[in-house]
Design a protein around this motif. Structure first.
Motif, PDB file in Angstrom:
ATOM      1  N   ILE A 142      -4.546  -8.048  -2.546  1.00 31.45           N
ATOM      2  CA  ILE A 142      -5.339  -7.182  -3.266  1.00 31.45           C
ATOM      3  C   ILE A 142      -5.312  -5.698  -3.196  1.00 31.45           C
ATOM      4  CG2 ILE A 142      -7.961  -6.807  -3.209  1.00 31.45           C
ATOM      5  CD1 ILE A 142      -7.094  -9.625  -3.971  1.00 31.45           C
ATOM      6  N   ARG A 200      -3.452 -11.949   2.425  1.00 35.40           N
ATOM      7  CA  ARG A 200      -4.633 -11.928   1.420  1.00 35.40           C
ATOM      8  C   ARG A 200      -5.051 -10.499   0.951  1.00 35.40           C
ATOM      9  NH1 ARG A 200      -7.634 -15.772   4.636  1.00 35.40           N
ATOM     10  NH2 ARG A 200      -9.368 -14.270   5.062  1.00 35.40           N
ATOM     11  N   TRP A 201      -5.067  -9.673   2.180  1.00 36.05           N
ATOM     12  CA  TRP A 201      -5.508  -8.127   1.894  1.00 36.05           C
ATOM     13  C   TRP A 201      -4.204  -7.117   1.128  1.00 36.05           C
ATOM     14  CZ3 TRP A 201      -8.554  -5.061   0.129  1.00 36.05           C
ATOM     15  CH2 TRP A 201      -8.478  -3.595   0.389  1.00 36.05           C
ATOM     16  N   TYR A 247      -9.133 -13.078  -3.620  1.00 38.39           N
ATOM     17  CA  TYR A 247      -9.250 -13.207  -2.165  1.00 38.39           C
ATOM     18  C   TYR A 247      -9.982 -14.390  -1.664  1.00 38.39           C
ATOM     19  CZ  TYR A 247      -9.864 -11.246   2.764  1.00 38.39           C
ATOM     20  OH  TYR A 247      -9.537 -11.122   3.874  1.00 38.39           O
ATOM     21  N   LEU A 296     -11.382  -5.184   2.259  1.00 40.57           N
ATOM     22  CA  LEU A 296     -12.109  -5.650   0.994  1.00 40.57           C
ATOM     23  C   LEU A 296     -13.408  -5.075   0.654  1.00 40.57           C
ATOM     24  CD1 LEU A 296     -11.546  -7.654  -1.198  1.00 40.57           C
ATOM     25  CD2 LEU A 296     -12.819  -9.384   0.132  1.00 40.57           C
TER      26      LEU A 296
END
Ligand code: TEU
Length: 545
Positions: A402, A398-399, A385, A373
């Protein structure tokens, strides 16, 4: 803009921050665009849409405007802008401005004067008292924030912002706002721009501020999507501003079905010339854009067909500054970057409508290769995020969300050459350059007569010169798991566009019939057998005698 001019436009979108830096601050600039005009003229485009170049604190990279009549100093001066318009015109290229009028920046003079207590300017924004110690309503926000922020030092008042808190929404019930916007549009039209791309235009007029029906995303949206007030405003802008200048307007419209879309861009209604809808961008998502799955070609085909049939005229696009790179959506892309890029070029130039391409698409740029991030700048990605963290979604997931969906995937610096920083800048760019630049760059493409760029040039030229592609009707012939085929017909002549949207070879569908010969293939030959991986073919069809 008359329908004919509209049908002639081939639009190239520039995200100025990421296009070309000439003054060495790591951020693209207007001089960089001027220097690239010959490249763009050679490519064959005749219209450039500039993402916002106005003065802005850049909370959302220019989509938060603090002065609509000034140029962002990082990008250059008004004199540079005027040179750009003049030099583009010399090359037969018109400039389209991004018109962001749902909101301003909170650093705009209007908002500052509102904060200072000037009644006139308070009325430019949507300022409301909380209800029973709570927020004014239960609405959602496009950037996953709370859409209400305390207004200055006030204990009880909030202002509405459907995007970041630095993007307060304008109050379109106030006729003064409409007058201001007319004045801004005329200011740029007088400078010679040929039209506008209107940011989130179908949400500007809020019918009411009542609580909304609970929704997974954007609760409250039934109170502002494509309202009658919005239609009235668009009609007024068309009649009073666009028509007298013969200018053009494409609207970015969110959450539109075909009926709503039609109401916004049917020519008889005199509102927008065409719209950007999102449904074909959503063929690889589950519920919301943050959860991606494999792109299912058939779903994409069906969506394209649906919109081709529904609207009089389409804005055709596969990429922009908010979307991951299109070819990166194909799970079987590996080893076929060039083939898939050429296929998309063929599709873009043969569907019925105005083609829009986004910088870098013509050289097959792919999603950014961000490691974590900290390498991502986009405000939306950071907010999402955080939201995902709040929902307890594990870090790795989560990553992953994104990485696949971040808007920064499209915003990485333009890859001009294999020199340092991909030839984009002599210093470290504001956003990380994709590590593939030694292989993927303009210089290399310019030297390859069979490359992606060469094929874009060929297809753009054909799209400009060929009346069947320009004017012809659309009729779908085949939608399979691999192959998409449709016919374009005009004055008794027919062309058939065929795309293999997978990395596997595919049989030619029977629906194509026999009386046809290969006119163009993305493989550069006239082979008429099985379709090769990601092959695009255009056939000319002989009249049945
Ligand atoms: O985008 C509006 C929009 O709805 C989305 O495409 C947006 O990028 C986001 O993903 C919503 O979840 C327009 C602009 O194109 C975008 O760059 C701006 O950030 C936004 O409006 C606000 O002006």
């Amino acid at each position: 803009m008359s329908l004919n001019v509209q049908k002639d436009a081939i639009v190239y979108q520039i995200y100025p921050r990421s296009f070309k830096d000439t003054d060495g601050d790591g951020v693209g600039d207007l001089v960089g665009i001027i220097e690239s005009l010959d490249y763009l003229a050679e490519l064959g485009v005749n219209t450039i849409w500039l993402s916002p170049v106005y003065e802005s604190p850049n909370d959302d990279n220019g989509y938060d405007i603090s002065d609509y009549k000034a140029i962002q100093p990082q990008f250059g001066s008004m004199a540079d802008f005027e040179t750009l318009v003049a030099e583009a015109k010399k090359r037969g290229i018109g400039i389209v401005m991004d018109l962001v009028i749902n909101h301003t920046s909170d650093e705009h003079e209007w908002f500052r004067r509102a904060l200072a207590g000037e009644e006139k300017y308070r009325n430019y924004y949507i300022i409301e008292k909380g209800k029973n110690g709570k927020l004014p309503n239960n609405w959602g926000n496009f950037f996953a924030e709370c859409p209400w922020t305390k207004f200055g030092d006030s204990e009880e008042e909030y202002y509405l912002h459907l995007f970041s808190k630095k993007q307060p929404d304008l109050n379109w019930h106030n006729p003064d706002v409409l007058e201001e916007v007319k004045d801004i549009m005329r200011f740029w039209l007088d400078k010679g721009v040929v039209g506008f791309r209107c940011d989130v235009i179908n949400i500007i007029y809020k019918d009411s501020l009542a609580d909304g029906k609970k929704q997974l995303v954007l609760t409250g949206r039934e109170h502002y999507l494509s309202t009658e007030g919005c239609h009235r405003i668009l009609h007024t802008l068309r009649r009073e501003v666009l028509e007298p200048y013969g200018a053009f307007a494409v609207g970015e419209t969110v959450f539109v079905d075909t009926a709503r879309a039609k109401a916004l861009c049917d020519s008889a209604r005199r509102e927008l010339d065409m719209i950007f809808y999102f449904e074909h961008m959503e063929c690889d998502q589950v519920f919301v854009k943050w959860f991606k799955t494999r792109l299912k070609p058939k779903k994409l085909m069906k969506t394209l067909t649906k919109w081709q049939n529904a609207l009089e005229w389409n804005a055709i696009y596969f990429e922009n500054h908010d979307q991951p790179r299109f070819i990166s959506r194909f799970q079987d892309l590996s080893g076929f970057r060039a083939e898939a890029s050429r296929m998309v070029a063929g599709l873009l130039m043969t569907l019925r409508g105005t083609p829009f391409l986004f910088e870098g698409q013509e050289i097959g740029m792919v999603n950014g290769d961000f490691k974590d991030l900290s390498e991502v700048e986009d405000i939306e990605s950071h907010n999402i995020y955080e939201m995902a963290k709040g929902l307890g979604i594990p870090k790795k997931l989560r990553w992953k969300m994104i990485k696949r969906t971040s808007r920064d995937n499209a915003r990485t610096p333009m890859q001009w050459s294999d020199e340092d920083n991909a030839g984009f800048s002599r210093t470290k760019p504001w956003l990380k350059v994709n590590g593939n630049y030694p292989k993927v760059n303009v210089k290399r493409e310019l030297a390859d007569p069979n490359g992606i760029l060469a094929f874009y040039k060929k297809m753009i030229k054909l799209r400009k010169e060929n009346d069947i592609l320009k004017e012809g009707s659309f009729r779908v012939l085949y939608e399979g798991n691999q192959v998409y085929a449709f016919a374009r017909a005009y004055n008794g002549k027919t062309l058939v566009s065929v795309s293999n949207m997978t990395s596997r070879t595919a049989a030619l569908p029977k629906a194509l019939g026999d009386h046809r010969s290969v006119f163009i293939s993305s493989y550069g030959d006239t082979f008429n057998g099985e379709l090769r991986p990601f092959e695009f073919r255009l056939y000319s069809v002989e009249d049945d005698k």
